[in-house]
Write a protein that holds these residues in place. Structure first.
Motif, short mmCIF file in Angstrom:
data_model
loop_
_atom_site.label_atom_id
_atom_site.label_comp_id
_atom_site.label_asym_id
_atom_site.label_seq_id
_atom_site.Cartn_x
_atom_site.Cartn_y
_atom_site.Cartn_z
N MET A 82 0.88 -1.21 0.10
CA MET A 82 0.01 0.02 0.01
C MET A 82 0.84 1.08 0.00
O MET A 82 1.95 1.43 0.84
CB MET A 82 -0.80 0.03 1.06
CG MET A 82 -1.90 1.07 1.25
SD MET A 82 -3.04 0.55 2.57
CE MET A 82 -4.57 0.88 1.93
N LEU A 83 0.52 2.07 -0.84
CA LEU A 83 1.58 3.54 -1.08
C LEU A 83 0.96 4.67 -0.39
O LEU A 83 -0.14 4.88 -0.58
CB LEU A 83 1.93 3.48 -2.60
CG LEU A 83 2.68 2.44 -3.02
CD1 LEU A 83 2.82 2.81 -4.59
CD2 LEU A 83 3.92 2.43 -2.64
N PHE A 84 1.75 5.42 0.17
CA PHE A 84 1.53 6.55 0.65
C PHE A 84 2.50 7.68 0.21
O PHE A 84 3.59 7.33 0.50
CB PHE A 84 1.17 6.60 2.19
CG PHE A 84 0.22 5.68 2.96
CD1 PHE A 84 -1.09 6.23 2.78
CD2 PHE A 84 0.65 4.31 3.37
CE1 PHE A 84 -1.98 5.55 3.19
CE2 PHE A 84 -0.44 3.56 3.72
CZ PHE A 84 -1.78 4.21 3.83
N PRO A 85 2.18 8.65 -0.15
CA PRO A 85 3.22 9.76 -0.83
C PRO A 85 3.33 10.77 0.41
O PRO A 85 2.57 11.09 1.24
CB PRO A 85 2.34 10.44 -1.83
CG PRO A 85 0.86 10.30 -1.69
CD PRO A 85 0.90 9.04 -0.73
N VAL A 86 4.54 11.16 0.64
CA VAL A 86 4.89 12.39 1.62
C VAL A 86 5.11 13.62 0.72
O VAL A 86 6.24 13.88 -0.20
CB VAL A 86 6.13 12.07 2.24
CG1 VAL A 86 6.51 12.90 3.33
CG2 VAL A 86 6.03 10.50 2.89
N ILE A 87 4.27 14.49 0.88
CA ILE A 87 4.34 15.61 -0.27
C ILE A 87 5.01 16.64 0.33
O ILE A 87 4.57 17.25 1.70
CB ILE A 87 2.77 15.90 -0.47
CG1 ILE A 87 2.12 14.81 -1.12
CG2 ILE A 87 2.73 17.01 -1.50
CD1 ILE A 87 2.61 14.07 -2.45
N PRO A 118 6.09 -6.26 -11.64
CA PRO A 118 4.69 -6.17 -11.93
C PRO A 118 3.70 -7.32 -11.40
O PRO A 118 2.68 -7.05 -11.36
CB PRO A 118 4.72 -6.86 -13.51
CG PRO A 118 6.22 -7.39 -13.94
CD PRO A 118 7.27 -6.69 -12.71
N ASP A 119 4.44 -8.32 -10.69
CA ASP A 119 3.54 -9.31 -9.92
C ASP A 119 2.92 -8.81 -8.55
O ASP A 119 2.37 -9.34 -7.95
CB ASP A 119 4.56 -10.70 -9.87
CG ASP A 119 5.61 -10.39 -9.24
OD1 ASP A 119 6.17 -9.37 -9.43
OD2 ASP A 119 6.36 -11.55 -8.78
N ILE A 120 3.43 -7.55 -8.27
CA ILE A 120 3.22 -7.30 -6.96
C ILE A 120 1.77 -6.30 -6.94
O ILE A 120 1.76 -5.71 -7.87
CB ILE A 120 4.03 -6.51 -6.08
CG1 ILE A 120 3.99 -6.51 -4.67
CG2 ILE A 120 4.22 -4.94 -6.77
CD1 ILE A 120 5.05 -7.38 -4.07
N GLY A 121 0.93 -6.62 -6.07
CA GLY A 121 -0.49 -5.89 -6.15
C GLY A 121 -0.05 -4.65 -5.48
O GLY A 121 0.44 -4.57 -4.43
N ILE A 122 -0.68 -3.43 -6.06
CA ILE A 122 -0.24 -2.23 -5.56
C ILE A 122 -2.01 -1.44 -5.14
O ILE A 122 -2.73 -1.33 -5.91
CB ILE A 122 0.34 -1.32 -6.57
CG1 ILE A 122 1.61 -1.83 -7.20
CG2 ILE A 122 0.47 0.01 -6.06
CD1 ILE A 122 2.34 -0.82 -8.14
N VAL A 168 -2.52 1.55 -10.88
CA VAL A 168 -3.01 0.98 -9.53
C VAL A 168 -3.90 -0.13 -9.65
O VAL A 168 -4.53 -0.18 -10.61
CB VAL A 168 -3.45 2.15 -8.70
CG1 VAL A 168 -4.98 2.46 -9.06
CG2 VAL A 168 -3.34 1.89 -7.22
N ASP A 169 -3.50 -1.20 -8.80
CA ASP A 169 -4.55 -2.17 -9.00
C ASP A 169 -5.88 -1.99 -8.10
O ASP A 169 -6.82 -2.55 -8.47
CB ASP A 169 -3.96 -3.59 -8.36
CG ASP A 169 -2.78 -4.08 -9.14
OD1 ASP A 169 -3.06 -4.47 -10.29
OD2 ASP A 169 -1.67 -3.89 -8.78
N MET A 170 -5.69 -1.63 -6.97
CA MET A 170 -7.08 -1.37 -6.19
C MET A 170 -6.69 -0.03 -5.48
O MET A 170 -5.71 0.34 -5.04
CB MET A 170 -7.00 -2.22 -4.82
CG MET A 170 -6.79 -3.72 -5.15
SD MET A 170 -8.88 -4.26 -5.64
CE MET A 170 -8.36 -5.93 -6.19
N LEU A 171 -7.95 0.78 -5.37
CA LEU A 171 -8.08 1.95 -4.54
C LEU A 171 -8.70 1.96 -3.49
O LEU A 171 -9.69 1.08 -3.24
CB LEU A 171 -8.89 2.93 -5.52
CG LEU A 171 -8.16 3.20 -7.02
CD1 LEU A 171 -9.06 3.83 -7.93
CD2 LEU A 171 -7.15 4.37 -6.65
N CYS A 172 -8.27 2.49 -2.43
CA CYS A 172 -8.67 2.27 -1.06
C CYS A 172 -8.88 3.72 -0.48
O CYS A 172 -8.18 4.16 0.12
CB CYS A 172 -7.48 1.84 -0.39
SG CYS A 172 -6.72 0.19 -0.94
#
Ligand code: PBG
Length: 330
Positions: A82-87, A118-122, A168-172
């Motif tokens: 799960m990705l979080f940006p630091v802006i 490519p095989d990792i779920g994002i 992205v694969d899934m939006l949360c």
């Protein structure tokens, strides 16, 4: 329940606990790294690695180094992140403009990771807190004391579309606005992103356990003494959980997140009993940090207590868990 239980001395429950093999044979819950989703914090630049002091063993990485970290996580069996940006503070405003910039940090990170691994779920968080000067999840009214629902939804939908375009694969969505799932689903479908999933934070409490995360994304100083109680859920209540989940599923959520985890196991099991849907729980930053500091003080063995904690989450009904530890042995 049917009474099938004998009584002592005919029945001796300890027979089934006597040896390791029998305990293993009948264990009801197993965990492995396949059940876990690892959050990562991404920053601008190259070769950047910043320690997050409030979250032991977690760092903010620039995209190039993050790719290497994601590979390491994959190599120990983690299949999704799960990705979080630091802006940068200079890019924060009152409207979340940077959230809908197609070339923003999170989009570049999604694109680069998808290409390299490519095989990792994002999975990616949908909310405006990293982008807003005040650290709330949505835009504020004129008096600066209430998050505007429908206006925020419009930006969240665009933010979602941009992340879908990046791969992205899934939006949360973690913002807790009403009606955002339907709007996000609509904009995704309109642009043919029919396979991009939505895992909604259907149940997100206004918890006091998000502090280290807010440090990690540098929003702690923005949010200051304010709180998120006019949109996140009141932890004295559980009647509204059914409505929240039903609304999100009807609007198009594919799975849901319940957050935090450990103080909310009752909520997880109630939802599991009433809805046969995939449930993820988020073992949030302070849950992790509390265990880490207790371990540092010599009060607990981190690995053992952490495993017990993960088992408890699964036993209560969670199918998967978002958490901050990297466990090599599972
Ligand atoms: C923001 C967001 C938060 C977390 C995930 N997404 C913080 C908040 O709601 O203030 C917290 C996660 C954690 O504490 O680990 N939309």
């Amino acid at each position: 329940m049917i009474d099938i239980f004998g009584s002592f001395p005919n029945s001796r429950p300890r027979r089934l606990r006597r040896s390791k093999w029998v305990r293993e044979l009948f264990s009801e819950v197993a965990i492995s790294n396949k059940d876990f989703i690892k959050p990562f914090f991404v920053i601008e630049g190259s070769k950047q690695k910043q320690k997050i002091t409030s979250l032991d063993d977690n760092y903010r990485f620039s995209i190039d180094l993050l790719i290497e970290e994601v590979k390491k996580a994959r190599d120990v069996g983690i299949q999704s992140i799960m990705l979080f940006p630091v802006i940068d503070h200079k890019l924060k405003d009152h409207f979340g403009k940077e959230a809908i910039n197609e070339d923003n940090l999170i989009s570049r990170a999604i694109f680069a990771i998808k290409k390299a691994v490519p095989d990792i779920g994002i999975l990616a968080d949908v909310a405006l807190d990293p982008y807003l000067i005040h650290g709330h999840d949505g835009i504020l009214n004129e008096a600066q004391n209430y998050v505007l629902n429908d206006e925020t939804n419009q930006i969240l939908s665009k933010q979602s579309l941009i992340m879908a375009q990046a791969g992205v694969d899934m939006l949360c969505p973690s913002d807790m606005m009403d009606g955002r799932i339907g709007q996000i689903r609509k904009i995704l479908d309109k642009h043919n992103f029919i396979d991009v999933g939505i895992i909604s934070y259907a149940i997100k409490y206004a918890s006091n356990l998000y502090g280290p995360f807010r440090d990690a994304v540098n929003s702690a100083q923005n949010i200051k003494n304010s709180d998120k109680k006019n949109y996140q859920m009141d932890y004295r209540n559980s009647n509204d959980i059914f409505k929240e989940v039903k609304m999100d599923i009807e609007e198009g959520a594919d799975a849901i997140i319940i957050k935090p985890a450990t103080f909310y196991l009752d909520i997880i099991s109630k939802i599991k009993e009433n809805f046969k849907i995939p449930i993820i729980t988020y073992h949030v930053s302070a849950e992790y940090a509390m265990l880490k500091s207790a371990a540092k003080d010599g009060l607990i063995d981190f690995d053992k207590v952490f495993e017990e904690n993960m088992i408890a989450c699964k036993r209560s009904g969670a199918d998967a868990i978002i958490h901050y530890s990297l466990i090599n042995s599972l």
